[in-house]
Motif scaffolding. Structure first.
Motif, mmCIF file in Angstrom:
data_model
loop_
_atom_site.group_PDB
_atom_site.id
_atom_site.type_symbol
_atom_site.label_atom_id
_atom_site.label_comp_id
_atom_site.label_asym_id
_atom_site.label_seq_id
_atom_site.Cartn_x
_atom_site.Cartn_y
_atom_site.Cartn_z
ATOM 1 N N TYR A 179 -21.554 -62.351 50.609
ATOM 2 C CA TYR A 179 -22.074 -61.804 49.365
ATOM 3 C C TYR A 179 -21.050 -61.806 48.231
ATOM 4 C CZ TYR A 179 -23.283 -58.164 45.997
ATOM 5 O OH TYR A 179 -23.531 -57.473 44.839
ATOM 6 N N SER A 186 -21.197 -60.692 43.834
ATOM 7 C CA SER A 186 -22.075 -59.955 42.916
ATOM 8 C C SER A 186 -23.017 -60.841 42.099
ATOM 9 C CB SER A 186 -21.248 -59.155 41.906
ATOM 10 O OG SER A 186 -20.185 -58.500 42.518
ATOM 11 N N LEU A 187 -22.445 -61.849 41.440
ATOM 12 C CA LEU A 187 -23.213 -62.518 40.388
ATOM 13 C C LEU A 187 -24.428 -63.304 40.891
ATOM 14 C CD1 LEU A 187 -20.357 -63.601 37.948
ATOM 15 C CD2 LEU A 187 -21.817 -61.598 37.848
ATOM 16 N N ALA A 223 -27.207 -48.150 50.352
ATOM 17 C CA ALA A 223 -26.068 -47.616 49.593
ATOM 18 C C ALA A 223 -24.794 -48.044 50.305
ATOM 19 C CB ALA A 223 -26.161 -46.101 49.478
ATOM 20 N N THR A 224 -24.614 -49.347 50.388
ATOM 21 C CA THR A 224 -23.451 -49.941 51.047
ATOM 22 C C THR A 224 -22.564 -50.534 49.967
ATOM 23 O OG1 THR A 224 -24.595 -52.044 51.109
ATOM 24 C CG2 THR A 224 -24.889 -50.606 53.016
ATOM 25 N N SER A 225 -21.436 -51.130 50.357
ATOM 26 C CA SER A 225 -20.591 -51.751 49.336
ATOM 27 C C SER A 225 -21.342 -52.899 48.663
ATOM 28 C CB SER A 225 -19.267 -52.228 49.937
ATOM 29 O OG SER A 225 -19.502 -53.173 50.945
ATOM 30 N N ILE A 226 -22.343 -53.459 49.328
ATOM 31 C CA ILE A 226 -23.143 -54.515 48.694
ATOM 32 C C ILE A 226 -24.191 -53.903 47.766
ATOM 33 C CG2 ILE A 226 -24.876 -56.305 49.119
ATOM 34 C CD1 ILE A 226 -23.266 -57.175 51.558
ATOM 35 N N ARG A 228 -24.383 -51.007 46.444
ATOM 36 C CA ARG A 228 -23.820 -50.231 45.344
ATOM 37 C C ARG A 228 -23.108 -51.113 44.318
ATOM 38 N NH1 ARG A 228 -22.701 -44.647 46.272
ATOM 39 N NH2 ARG A 228 -20.510 -44.852 45.834
ATOM 40 N N ASP A 229 -22.886 -52.377 44.680
ATOM 41 C CA ASP A 229 -22.315 -53.353 43.753
ATOM 42 C C ASP A 229 -23.452 -54.055 42.998
ATOM 43 O OD1 ASP A 229 -19.700 -55.163 43.269
ATOM 44 O OD2 ASP A 229 -21.429 -56.492 43.506
ATOM 45 N N LEU A 230 -24.507 -54.318 43.733
ATOM 46 C CA LEU A 230 -25.636 -55.103 43.235
ATOM 47 C C LEU A 230 -26.620 -54.265 42.404
ATOM 48 C CD1 LEU A 230 -27.348 -57.765 43.574
ATOM 49 C CD2 LEU A 230 -28.212 -56.781 45.701
ATOM 50 N N PRO A 268 -26.559 -51.462 40.508
ATOM 51 C CA PRO A 268 -26.302 -51.121 39.105
ATOM 52 C C PRO A 268 -26.381 -52.327 38.180
ATOM 53 C CG PRO A 268 -24.464 -50.439 40.531
ATOM 54 C CD PRO A 268 -25.496 -51.067 41.411
ATOM 55 N N ARG A 269 -25.924 -53.468 38.652
ATOM 56 C CA ARG A 269 -25.943 -54.664 37.813
ATOM 57 C C ARG A 269 -27.391 -55.069 37.507
ATOM 58 N NH1 ARG A 269 -21.257 -58.055 36.395
ATOM 59 N NH2 ARG A 269 -22.310 -59.643 35.184
ATOM 60 N N SER A 316 -30.058 -53.088 37.681
ATOM 61 C CA SER A 316 -30.730 -52.063 36.881
ATOM 62 C C SER A 316 -30.309 -52.165 35.418
ATOM 63 C CB SER A 316 -30.434 -50.665 37.426
ATOM 64 O OG SER A 316 -29.207 -50.181 36.957
ATOM 65 N N SER A 317 -29.055 -52.529 35.187
ATOM 66 C CA SER A 317 -28.585 -52.670 33.812
ATOM 67 C C SER A 317 -29.303 -53.823 33.119
ATOM 68 C CB SER A 317 -27.068 -52.900 33.810
ATOM 69 O OG SER A 317 -26.608 -53.185 32.514
ATOM 70 N N ALA A 318 -29.420 -54.942 33.814
ATOM 71 C CA ALA A 318 -30.062 -56.116 33.200
ATOM 72 C C ALA A 318 -31.544 -55.857 32.920
ATOM 73 C CB ALA A 318 -29.904 -57.332 34.110
ATOM 74 N N LEU A 326 -26.969 -45.474 32.950
ATOM 75 C CA LEU A 326 -27.264 -46.647 32.122
ATOM 76 C C LEU A 326 -26.895 -46.400 30.656
ATOM 77 C CD1 LEU A 326 -28.440 -49.382 32.928
ATOM 78 C CD2 LEU A 326 -30.619 -48.624 32.023
ATOM 79 N N GLU A 385 -22.176 -55.895 33.495
ATOM 80 C CA GLU A 385 -23.410 -56.618 33.185
ATOM 81 C C GLU A 385 -23.657 -56.637 31.680
ATOM 82 O OE1 GLU A 385 -27.325 -57.773 32.340
ATOM 83 O OE2 GLU A 385 -26.617 -55.744 31.939
ATOM 84 N N LYS A 386 -23.430 -55.494 31.031
ATOM 85 C CA LYS A 386 -23.697 -55.425 29.586
ATOM 86 C C LYS A 386 -22.746 -56.332 28.804
ATOM 87 C CE LYS A 386 -26.255 -51.193 29.481
ATOM 88 N NZ LYS A 386 -27.325 -51.978 30.116
ATOM 89 N N TYR A 418 -14.839 -51.815 44.648
ATOM 90 C CA TYR A 418 -14.153 -51.424 45.895
ATOM 91 C C TYR A 418 -12.752 -52.044 46.005
ATOM 92 C CZ TYR A 418 -18.544 -49.447 47.568
ATOM 93 O OH TYR A 418 -19.679 -48.698 47.694
ATOM 94 N N GLU A 430 -16.891 -51.626 53.932
ATOM 95 C CA GLU A 430 -17.134 -51.065 55.274
ATOM 96 C C GLU A 430 -16.696 -52.015 56.369
ATOM 97 O OE1 GLU A 430 -19.635 -51.922 53.264
ATOM 98 O OE2 GLU A 430 -20.934 -50.208 52.819
#
Lengths: 342, 289
Positions: free
Chosen positions: A75, A77-78, A100-103, A105-107, A109-110, A112-114, B100, B139-140, B148, B167
């Motif tokens: 994985y 992010s982009l 709610a993993t490191s994946i 929680r990285d993915l 927010p990005r 949701s922002s877009a 946000l 993103e913005k 992490y 993890e």
């Protein structure tokens, strides 16, 4: 691909196996989708995804969106964000879940922002219900209640996203129960072309080294847990808990306060921002009982609280309450166990 | 090579060791009972920024925070530890922001700063634990993110190398600047205050902190390095529809002080006899042993 407004779960996988947290979310997703009368969908992006649907369909999944490309694993992010952003624009999910993993929680927010959609992290419960905006008086039917402890676990908040879609939430592993719906359930698989859903510049982050360490701690699978909180008082006293755990064949866990104090490793943290456990026996030592901790252990079958404060909040959910000091009570429990066990 | 680094920091109530007086009788939070602190993981982030500054002399570290004027306290704290300066983004219009709307406001401030290579902050703040603002800012701004992070190994030819702790283990990743990095609490602790920096920046302030004190204003006017920026929504050209409550898709439906369904707990006296009886019972019903 005309199905719209359904509930979708982003599925993570490692070593050819779909992650438990994703299957737990599919289980919860199926329940909520039934309640809303909508379909349950899954999206999985990675490489070598042949037959991955066999692990996913039994959870009652109607549609699986699959993006199979070597560059999608491990994985980053982009590209994964781009896939979700573009797919969600197309199918306009009503609700989207991820671990709610490191994946996740990285993915999350990005994405949701877009999409300018609301995202609630680390939910401990997800329900469907109505909402009336206090200012406008506008009523909303069948929203997703995203319930989570907040403010360091001192309160529990119910969050809603009245206007924006999808309503997004992340949930930690072990919080929801995993239960397949029907081993013969078969939905449809939709293969997506990676080049349509990502851009070449999405692949700018390069993983040059990956060192996978298997966790030595198995809190989730342990039938007995001896957990310590701030009231344990010191690293030395945690060794006492370790002795009790060794005697009983248990694992040692901790509250966040004990982890923050540096007495024990964070991978032993139990609670909303740690691991959720449901052991047969939970021995809480010097744990006051903040909501954030209780959220992660309240389903234990039997709870024993050892605390010098007779009014510690945790005592209200305990089956047995022992008022006393850890260094006084714990050694005697060890002694009497040794004396009475065969 | 020198870098322009923006450190995202938040002043948070210390929710870690909440005393009994932290909640009021009506179930709301008694903020006055909680000390305001530099969010712990933001200090880990500041340390990574200061390390980069040492590695690449001439680099500039700017602390950016959003909050009331009082949040200048953490900007000063950052300066005492080695940051070059800072900005407090402060406006009534930001009140009630969810993650946000917060990331929108902060990204507007970052755009105003303009020249940046690395934006670095803690993974999450202890009052919300969401870990969302970092990736949302990335993103913005349309730039990559590395979350992490545990250690920034270095920057070479515009490419940063970062070790992440997740993890499943440890990952080392490379990405081109500019980007957002969020740092775990497992990263190196922040260095303490530097005596010289403390001396130098003791009187640093945002304008509203010294609004009533002409002598202090004059003192700061002669020493521009003591001036902590104080930016409003208008000064970062923020669209008010995207700020504060209006710009927040998530709404709080309700907040409860949870009352647990009390079980009928059995009190075990702290005596040898009762403790032994308990152990015997647990063995007999196969809970242990």
């Amino acid at each position: 691909m005309t199905d719209k407004n359904n509930l979708i779960v982003y599925c993570e996988y490692e070593d050819g196996k779909v992650a438990d947290v994703s299957l737990e979310l599919l289980t919860k997703g199926r329940q909520l989708a039934d309640k809303l009368g909508i379909k349950l969908e899954a999206v999985v992006a990675g490489s070598n995804l042949k037959d991955i649907e066999k692990q996913i369909f039994p959870y009652g999944v109607d549609t699986i969106y699959k993006v199979d490309d070597d560059r999608l694993y491990p994985y980053t992010s982009l590209p994964h964000s781009s896939i979700l952003i573009n797919l969600f624009r197309e199918i306009q999910p009503r609700i989207a879940f991820m671990g709610a993993t490191s994946i996740g929680r990285d993915l999350g927010p990005r994405v949701s922002s877009a999409l300018h959609s609301g995202l609630t992290a680390d939910c401990t419960a997800l329900e469907i219900g109505d909402y009336t905006d206090a200012k406008t008086g506008k009523e909303y039917k069948d929203l997703l209640y995203q319930i989570r402890p907040a403010f360091g676990g001192n309160i529990v908040a119910t969050i809603v996203n009245p206007e924006c879609r999808p309503q997004m939430a992340t949930v930690r592993e072990g919080v929801m129960k995993k239960e397949a719906r029907d081993s013969n359930y078969v939905g449809k698989v939709v293969e997506l072309d990676v080049n349509k859903y990502t851009r070449p510049e999405d692949f700018v982050v390069e993983i040059i080294d990956r060192h996978v360490e298997k966790s030595k701690v198995n809190l989730k699978g342990s039938p007995i847990i001896v957990a310590g909180g701030y009231g344990v008082g010191s690293k030395e006293n945690f060794e006492l808990l370790q002795k009790l755990a060794d005697t009983l064949g248990a694992e040692v866990g901790a509250s966040r306060a004990a982890v923050d104090a540096g007495w024990i490793d964070h991978d032993r943290q139990i609670g909303q921002t740690g691991v959720t456990v449901r052991p047969k026996l939970y021995i809480a030592c010097g744990i006051s009982g903040q909501i954030q901790h209780i959220a992660g252990m309240q389903d234990s079958s039997i709870i024993i609280s050892i605390n010098s404060d007779p009014n510690a909040p945790i005592n209200t959910i305990a089956d047995y309450v022992i008022t006393g000091k850890i260094e006084d009570v714990v050694p005697r429990l060890i002694k009497y166990y040794k004396k009475n066990s065969k | 090579m020198s870098l322009n680094i923006i450190v995202l920091a938040k002043q948070v109530p210390d929710t870690r060791n909440v005393g009994k007086d932290a909640m009021k009788a009506d179930g709301t939070i008694n903020r006055a009972a909680l000390p305001a602190i530099f969010n712990p993981e933001d200090l880990n982030a500041l340390e990574q920024a200061l390390k980069l500054k040492e590695m690449y002399p001439g680099s500039k570290v700017t602390v950016l925070t959003m909050g009331p004027a009082r949040a200048a306290e953490i900007v000063r704290e950052g300066m005492y530890r080695g940051a070059d300066g800072g900005i407090v983004l402060s406006d009534r219009a930001f009140a009630g922001s969810d993650t946000l709307a917060t990331s929108y406001a902060l990204s507007a401030a970052v755009r105003k700063i303009g020249d940046y290579d690395i934006i670095i902050g803690g993974r999450q703040a202890i009052d919300g634990d969401t870990a969302q603002v970092g990736p949302q800012i990335a993103e913005k701004l349309g730039i990559p993110q590395i979350t992490y992070a545990e250690e920034i190994m270095g920057v070479d030819n515009g490419v940063i190398t970062v070790k992440r702790r997740i993890e499943s283990g440890v990952e080392t990743v490379k990405a081109a600047l500019p980007l957002v990095v969020t740092v775990n609490g497992s990263a190196d602790a922040c260095r303490p205050r530097n005596a010289k920096a403390l001396q130098k920046f003791k009187y640093a302030a945002v304008p509203s902190e010294v609004a009533a004190d002409e002598a202090k204003q004059a003192f700061i006017a002669k020493r521009p390095y003591l001036n902590i920026g104080e930016w409003s929504a208008a000064s970062v050209d923020a669209d008010l529809a995207q700020c504060g409550l209006a710009g927040s898709p998530t709404k709080v439906k309700q907040i409860e002080n949870v009352v647990f369904t009390a079980k009928d707990a059995r009190r075990i006296e702290n005596t040898d006899e009762q403790l032994e009886t308990l152990i015997k019972e647990l063995i007999a019903n196969h809970t242990i042993g």
